[in-house]
Write a protein that holds these residues in place. Structure first.
Motif, PDB file in Angstrom:
ATOM      1  N   PRO A 109      31.989  73.345 -24.287  1.00  0.00           N
ATOM      2  CA  PRO A 109      32.074  73.735 -22.749  1.00  0.00           C
ATOM      3  C   PRO A 109      31.235  74.628 -22.178  1.00  0.00           C
ATOM      4  O   PRO A 109      30.698  74.561 -20.944  1.00  0.00           O
ATOM      5  CB  PRO A 109      33.482  73.771 -22.690  1.00  0.00           C
ATOM      6  CG  PRO A 109      34.229  73.483 -23.918  1.00  0.00           C
ATOM      7  CD  PRO A 109      33.281  73.504 -24.730  1.00  0.00           C
ATOM      8  N   SER A 115      31.800  72.763 -14.580  1.00  0.00           N
ATOM      9  CA  SER A 115      32.398  73.206 -13.292  1.00  0.00           C
ATOM     10  C   SER A 115      31.807  74.086 -12.484  1.00  0.00           C
ATOM     11  O   SER A 115      32.280  74.057 -11.259  1.00  0.00           O
ATOM     12  CB  SER A 115      33.975  73.776 -13.835  1.00  0.00           C
ATOM     13  OG  SER A 115      33.682  75.056 -14.407  1.00  0.00           O
ATOM     14  N   GLU A 128      36.837  70.900 -17.771  1.00  0.00           N
ATOM     15  CA  GLU A 128      35.620  71.209 -18.249  1.00  0.00           C
ATOM     16  C   GLU A 128      35.241  69.702 -19.130  1.00  0.00           C
ATOM     17  O   GLU A 128      36.053  69.278 -20.020  1.00  0.00           O
ATOM     18  CB  GLU A 128      35.411  72.241 -19.237  1.00  0.00           C
ATOM     19  CG  GLU A 128      35.761  73.620 -18.734  1.00  0.00           C
ATOM     20  CD  GLU A 128      34.628  74.074 -17.531  1.00  0.00           C
ATOM     21  OE1 GLU A 128      33.424  73.382 -17.907  1.00  0.00           O
ATOM     22  OE2 GLU A 128      34.941  74.564 -16.752  1.00  0.00           O
TER      23      GLU A 128
END
Length: 462
Positions: A109, A115, A128
């Motif tokens: 992530p 995000s 994520e």
């Protein structure tokens, strides 16, 4: 937080010469155990160690199998994935489990930064994800899940809840990825094909600058043989492409993309799922004409743009150069699943599938992922030759649709037998059936359940 199960040993069920009801029950129970072990509480991981998150097209295939065990859990599988859909309509190819350590998988992530980097494209703030996509099998999965228990599905309003997300997903692909101007969604990364290191991508990847050596680590090599996986150079190019897409805010239109390819298998699955959306509309008492018309337009464009009568197979096209890519891959056979494919094209595809390039019924019992006659063919290296269970499941479905049970029946038997004997392998040597990749693989177990449910006297347990 969701529990991540430990990796179990391979569940191997050897197929006897004559598969009977008792053996089917044992195999069904073994496949169900794999899906139970890979369940995290909200979705199913493909493999707890090698792939410890939720993958997009994996979850579609897994839901197709789960519907025979628990239609409600199959619905949850798809709804969990759709819960991470971006506002622009894209369904990301990975939804990350926050309970999994960052070093368990790469790209993780913190690489994708969805995000933040994806904010302008509407990435979810609370989840994520990756920023790229995978083949669109989801509407087909939703339709099949509904049909497994339509009364319960209607009570939960399952189709009514997922239909808007599925329409937005298809709209994104058709509107935002039409880089060639012919109505066909293009890939921006080899991972989007699902067939990561196919030789089809060698030429368009050749001009891609790889990420610097040492700037990334390969967690996949800790859980599998290096000879089964993409090379470091290929991986560097994958990472470089993804990083540039991320740094551009995951923008499609108006951005410069180093990799743009029209992939016939990807487009065929979009067409198949447009037909599924039409059936979903009928189920809900809505007008299905939009989806049927779009499916027909896509089919016409697919045949006109990517069909090669000379090669007897659909070929990928490099959008940047406008040239077709000569490599014969299983992605070029996948349009056999298209319901309204011209019969002459379907017959030519079957001739290619059973001929010297893929050898189904002679050299192979399962269709290999790449041309047997090519110097690039490799029996063990990911998508450069091994046989994969999901594409063979799709091809078996295509053969039945086009009225060829004499080929579909032995392919179905080979799928079930090889999956059980290999411990539900990720993929196998198409010539010997030898296990490669990881075992107890999610979609392999799920699709065995689906095939067993179609067999006479089958009793998949709920």
């Amino acid at each position: 937080m969701a529990r991540v199960p430990a990796q179990a040993g391979p569940v191997s069920v050897s197929a006897p010469a004559a598969t009977g009801t008792a053996h089917q029950d044992v195999l069904s129970q073994a496949a169900a155990q794999v899906l139970s072990d890979n369940w995290t509480g909200a979705s199913t991981v493909p493999s707890p160690r090698l792939y410890p998150h939720q993958w997009s097209w994996d979850s579609a295939f897994i839901a197709i199998g789960l519907r025979h065990l628990s239609p409600e859990r199959a619905q949850q599988e798809l709804e969990t994935l759709l819960g991470a859909q971006w506002a622009d309509g894209r369904i990301p190819h990975i939804v990350f489990n926050p309970a999994v350590a960052l070093d368990a998988y790469f790209p993780s992530p913190d690489f994708w930064q969805s995000s933040t980097a994806g904010r302008a494209a509407g990435a979810p703030v609370a989840r994520e994800t990756s920023g790229i996509v995978q083949p669109p099998v989801h509407a087909l999965a939703a339709l099949l899940v509904h049909r497994s228990d339509p009364d319960a599905s209607r009570r939960r309003r399952f189709l009514e809840r997922v239909r808007p997300a599925l329409i937005a997903w298809h709209d994104y692909l058709i509107d935002c990825r039409n880089f060639g101007g012919h109505g066909l969604a293009a890939l921006l990364h080899p991972w989007e094909s699902g067939m990561d290191n196919s030789p089809c991508w060698d030429e368009p990847l050749g001009g891609v600058e790889p990420a610097p050596a040492g700037s990334f680590r390969r967690a996949d090599l800790a859980h599998g043989e290096a000879s089964d996986r993409p090379t470091d150079l290929d991986y560097g190019r994958y990472v470089g492409l993804a990083a540039r897409y991320r740094d551009g805010g995951y923008q499609d239109a108006g951005a410069e993309h180093a990799f743009m390819v029209e992939d016939p298998g990807f487009i065929a699955l979009l067409i198949l799922s447009e037909h599924a959306l039409a059936e979903i509309a009928v189920e809900l008492g809505l007008d299905a004409d939009r989806h049927r018309s779009r499916a027909r337009r896509l089919t016409t464009a697919l045949v006109r743009r990517l069909w090669s009568e000379e090669a007897g197979i659909f070929l990928c096209r490099d959008v940047r150069t406008g040239s077709t890519l000569a490599q014969k891959s299983v992605t070029g056979l996948l349009p056999l699943v298209v319901p309204e494919l011209p019969q002459s094209v379907a017959q030519a595809l079957v001739q290619t599938m059973t001929g010297r390039h893929f050898g189904l019924g002679s050299a192979t019992r399962l269709v290999p992922s790449y041309d047997l006659q090519s110097p690039a063919f490799d029996t063990s290296c990911y998508w450069r030759g091994p046989a994969w269970f999901n594409v063979n499941w799709l091809l078996e479905r295509g053969l039945r649709h086009h009225g060829m049970p004499e080929l579909a029946d032995p392919l179905q038997q080979a799928l079930v037998g090889t999956a059980g004997a290999s411990g539900f392998a990720e993929y196998v040597d198409p010539l010997t059936g030898q296990t490669h990749g990881t075992v107890n693989f999610g979609w392999t177990a799920a699709l065995v359940l689906d095939l067993l449910a179609q067999a006479p006297n089958s009793r998949p347990g709920r």
